[in-house]
Structure formats: structure tokens, C-alpha cells
Write a protein that holds these residues in place. Sequence first.
Motif, PDB file in Angstrom:
ATOM      1  N   LEU A   3      11.413  77.935  26.956  1.00 27.09           N
ATOM      2  CA  LEU A   3      10.060  77.762  26.983  1.00 27.09           C
ATOM      3  C   LEU A   3       9.417  78.508  28.445  1.00 27.09           C
ATOM      4  CD1 LEU A   3       9.726  73.630  27.199  1.00 27.09           C
ATOM      5  CD2 LEU A   3       9.995  75.276  25.353  1.00 27.09           C
ATOM      6  N   TRP A   4       9.888  78.782  29.341  1.00 22.01           N
ATOM      7  CA  TRP A   4       9.450  79.581  30.436  1.00 22.01           C
ATOM      8  C   TRP A   4       9.475  81.043  30.038  1.00 22.01           C
ATOM      9  CZ3 TRP A   4       7.494  79.274  35.587  1.00 22.01           C
ATOM     10  CH2 TRP A   4       7.250  80.586  36.339  1.00 22.01           C
ATOM     11  N   PHE A  35      23.741  74.997  21.147  1.00 24.75           N
ATOM     12  CA  PHE A  35      23.897  73.401  21.161  1.00 24.75           C
ATOM     13  C   PHE A  35      23.118  73.216  22.313  1.00 24.75           C
ATOM     14  CE2 PHE A  35      25.352  69.502  22.842  1.00 24.75           C
ATOM     15  CZ  PHE A  35      26.010  68.797  21.714  1.00 24.75           C
ATOM     16  N   SER A  36      21.807  72.140  22.049  1.00 25.02           N
ATOM     17  CA  SER A  36      20.900  71.825  22.813  1.00 25.02           C
ATOM     18  C   SER A  36      21.193  70.737  23.703  1.00 25.02           C
ATOM     19  CB  SER A  36      19.585  71.770  22.057  1.00 25.02           C
ATOM     20  OG  SER A  36      19.344  70.271  21.463  1.00 25.02           O
ATOM     21  N   SER A  37      20.405  70.441  24.857  1.00 29.03           N
ATOM     22  CA  SER A  37      20.946  69.363  25.687  1.00 29.03           C
ATOM     23  C   SER A  37      20.379  67.949  24.959  1.00 29.03           C
ATOM     24  CB  SER A  37      20.141  69.441  27.034  1.00 29.03           C
ATOM     25  OG  SER A  37      18.585  69.692  26.678  1.00 29.03           O
ATOM     26  N   SER A  83      15.390  73.728  28.014  1.00 31.50           N
ATOM     27  CA  SER A  83      14.598  74.658  28.681  1.00 31.50           C
ATOM     28  C   SER A  83      14.143  73.664  30.181  1.00 31.50           C
ATOM     29  CB  SER A  83      13.529  75.221  27.958  1.00 31.50           C
ATOM     30  OG  SER A  83      12.730  76.214  28.730  1.00 31.50           O
ATOM     31  N   ARG A  84      13.611  72.533  29.605  1.00 27.97           N
ATOM     32  CA  ARG A  84      13.073  71.471  30.589  1.00 27.97           C
ATOM     33  C   ARG A  84      14.074  71.060  31.667  1.00 27.97           C
ATOM     34  NH1 ARG A  84       9.072  67.465  27.453  1.00 27.97           N
ATOM     35  NH2 ARG A  84       7.234  69.104  27.520  1.00 27.97           N
ATOM     36  N   ASP A  85      15.407  71.010  31.308  1.00 26.33           N
ATOM     37  CA  ASP A  85      16.579  70.749  32.085  1.00 26.33           C
ATOM     38  C   ASP A  85      16.672  71.858  32.918  1.00 26.33           C
ATOM     39  OD1 ASP A  85      19.171  69.378  32.764  1.00 26.33           O
ATOM     40  OD2 ASP A  85      19.778  71.244  31.933  1.00 26.33           O
ATOM     41  N   GLU A  86      16.867  73.339  32.512  1.00 24.62           N
ATOM     42  CA  GLU A  86      16.803  74.454  33.251  1.00 24.62           C
ATOM     43  C   GLU A  86      15.756  74.258  34.275  1.00 24.62           C
ATOM     44  OE1 GLU A  86      15.620  77.917  31.223  1.00 24.62           O
ATOM     45  OE2 GLU A  86      17.008  79.126  32.104  1.00 24.62           O
ATOM     46  N   ILE A  87      14.543  74.122  33.932  1.00 27.14           N
ATOM     47  CA  ILE A  87      13.468  74.269  34.814  1.00 27.14           C
ATOM     48  C   ILE A  87      13.472  73.205  36.143  1.00 27.14           C
ATOM     49  CG2 ILE A  87      11.024  73.963  35.147  1.00 27.14           C
ATOM     50  CD1 ILE A  87      10.845  75.525  32.329  1.00 27.14           C
ATOM     51  N   ARG A 109      27.425  85.941  28.130  1.00 24.28           N
ATOM     52  CA  ARG A 109      26.819  85.304  29.243  1.00 24.28           C
ATOM     53  C   ARG A 109      26.768  83.828  28.663  1.00 24.28           C
ATOM     54  NH1 ARG A 109      25.224  83.878  32.678  1.00 24.28           N
ATOM     55  NH2 ARG A 109      23.176  84.511  33.339  1.00 24.28           N
ATOM     56  N   ILE A 110      26.853  82.831  29.438  1.00 24.70           N
ATOM     57  CA  ILE A 110      26.579  81.396  28.927  1.00 24.70           C
ATOM     58  C   ILE A 110      25.386  80.925  29.764  1.00 24.70           C
ATOM     59  CG2 ILE A 110      27.688  79.036  28.573  1.00 24.70           C
ATOM     60  CD1 ILE A 110      29.229  81.091  27.232  1.00 24.70           C
ATOM     61  N   ILE A 111      24.345  80.451  29.093  1.00 15.93           N
ATOM     62  CA  ILE A 111      23.253  79.561  29.854  1.00 15.93           C
ATOM     63  C   ILE A 111      23.295  77.871  29.454  1.00 15.93           C
ATOM     64  CG2 ILE A 111      21.929  81.617  30.228  1.00 15.93           C
ATOM     65  CD1 ILE A 111      20.016  80.615  27.753  1.00 15.93           C
ATOM     66  N   GLY A 112      22.734  77.376  30.176  1.00  9.80           N
ATOM     67  CA  GLY A 112      22.706  75.969  29.903  1.00  9.80           C
ATOM     68  C   GLY A 112      23.385  75.180  31.123  1.00  9.80           C
TER      69      GLY A 112
END
Length: 247
Positions: A198-199, A62-64, A139-143, A100-103
Amino acid sequence: MATPELAIIPRHVAIIMDGNGRWANKRGLPRTVGHSKGMEAVRETVKAAGEAGVEYLTLFAFSSENWSRPEAEVNDLMGLLRRFIRRDLAELHHSNVRIRIIGDRVKLRGDLLPLLLEAEETTRNNTALTLVIAFNYGSRDEIVRATVSLAKDVRAGLLDPEAIDAAMICGRLDTADIPDPDLIIRTSGEERLSNFLLWQAAYSEFLFIPEYWPDFDKQLFFQALKVYASRDRRFGAVSATPTAVVG
Ligand code: IPE
Ligand code: IPE
Ligand code: MG
């Protein structure tokens, strides 16, 4: 297990699971059926990754940006993850899978966040496959979140801005303890990243395949590993196994 053909197994495979809606549309079914069927492909892929000896499998669930879908579909996707954790956690734990959960977890509603935390906590010492679920991930949100965290340390006098380097940025990303993906697969024929890793994808190999996600299976997974094994990764250097130059 790994065959001689699959001598080079990617340590980390990341998948953009796309095409659930089109899979359903093609059959005159509601999109929700495509998402449910996609869950079966998830189960099969987790098993296949474990069998192949892949250490990390990241699934973009699920994306942002997926919040912009109709509310009913958003609720449906949240419900599917909830059911997946409830039904499969015991078996995944039994199979020694670490979750593991990322986001960004802040926006997750109701009991979903405690469930995800429980899944991570229960499986934290498991040593087989690490299953990384990218949920409300962008990815942008994460960065941005990583940048804010560095800026706060600079303001507090804990960090010299000149000391910031790539490793330090990696350390603030959701994937701080996860190696970069070696292979990124996207199903459904779309050839874009849609704000995924992205990174981390700086030197990943990409594979875009036409099949819709609900049709993804062990055979397609192993086919992807075979394609990966044939790639020549150079990381900006010269090839370790140069091919003949014509002319
Ligand atoms: C992937 O399938 C699932 C998610 C993005 C959550 P889609 O729902 O994007 O299916 P298509 O791309 O519309 O076919
Ligand atoms: C990417 O698929 C997100 C996930 C697979 C979770 P999308 O279907 O949301 O991507 P776009 O909108 O086609 O780029
Ligand atoms: Mg899509």
C-alpha cells in the motif's frame, strides 16, 4: 531482450498472482492443482523478467489474511513454497538470481523459516534479477511493525519524533532496500490491492488482466511491459511529452 517497443523497462514489477482456485474450479479440479500449476507460471515469469532486464520482481505468494483459508489449503501453500525453494534454489543461484523475502517471518512453521533464510543467504551477492517473495505479507501489518520499531526508538531516546519523515518510514519497511514497484499486475480480473504494498504503490502503474494466474506466461508478461511503456507517469508534475489539447 528489450525490443525498441519496450524501450522503457520497469525497474520493478510486482504481481498479485490470483485465480489459481478459479482456474482449477473451471476444470473440475481441486484448488491444489491450480496452485501447483501456478508454480509453473512462477518459473516462466522469473525467466521472462530476467530476459526483459527487469531488476526486481515481487510475487505475492501468501497474504497475512490467507491464514483464514481452510487449514489443508494453508498447508498446501506452505508446502509449495518449501518445494519451490528446495527444487529451484540451485538453478536460481546458478542464474545469478538474488532472493529476498518480505512479510512477517515470526508465524512461519517448522523448517520453512530456515529454508527461506538459507535461500536469502545463498543468493545474497547475486547481481541479476532480485526475486522478492511476499510471504505472510500484509501491507498494514508491515506498516504497524515499522511504526512499533520507530516508537521503540523514540522511547529509548534514540530518535526525535519530529525527525520522522517518509524516508525514515521507508527504511523500517520490509522493502527498505527495494525500490518502489513501477508496475503492479493482478491476474484473474479482480481489481483491488488486497493489502499488497500500500505504501510502496503510491505512484505505481496498475494493470489488471482477466487471465487466471496458472495461464500467465512469458507472452502475457511482455504484453504487460508493452502497456507499461505506453503509460505517461507524471508523479504529480506535468507531462514531459505533452499531447495535443483539443478545443
Ligand atoms: C492465488 O489464487 C493464490 C493465493 C492467494 C495464495 P487463489 O487461491 O486466490 O485463487 P482464487 O482467487 O480463489 O481463484
Ligand atoms: C491476494 O489474493 C493474495 C495473494 C495473491 C497471495 P486473494 O485471493 O487472497 O485476495 P482476495 O481475498 O480476493 O482479496
Ligand atoms: Mg484469490
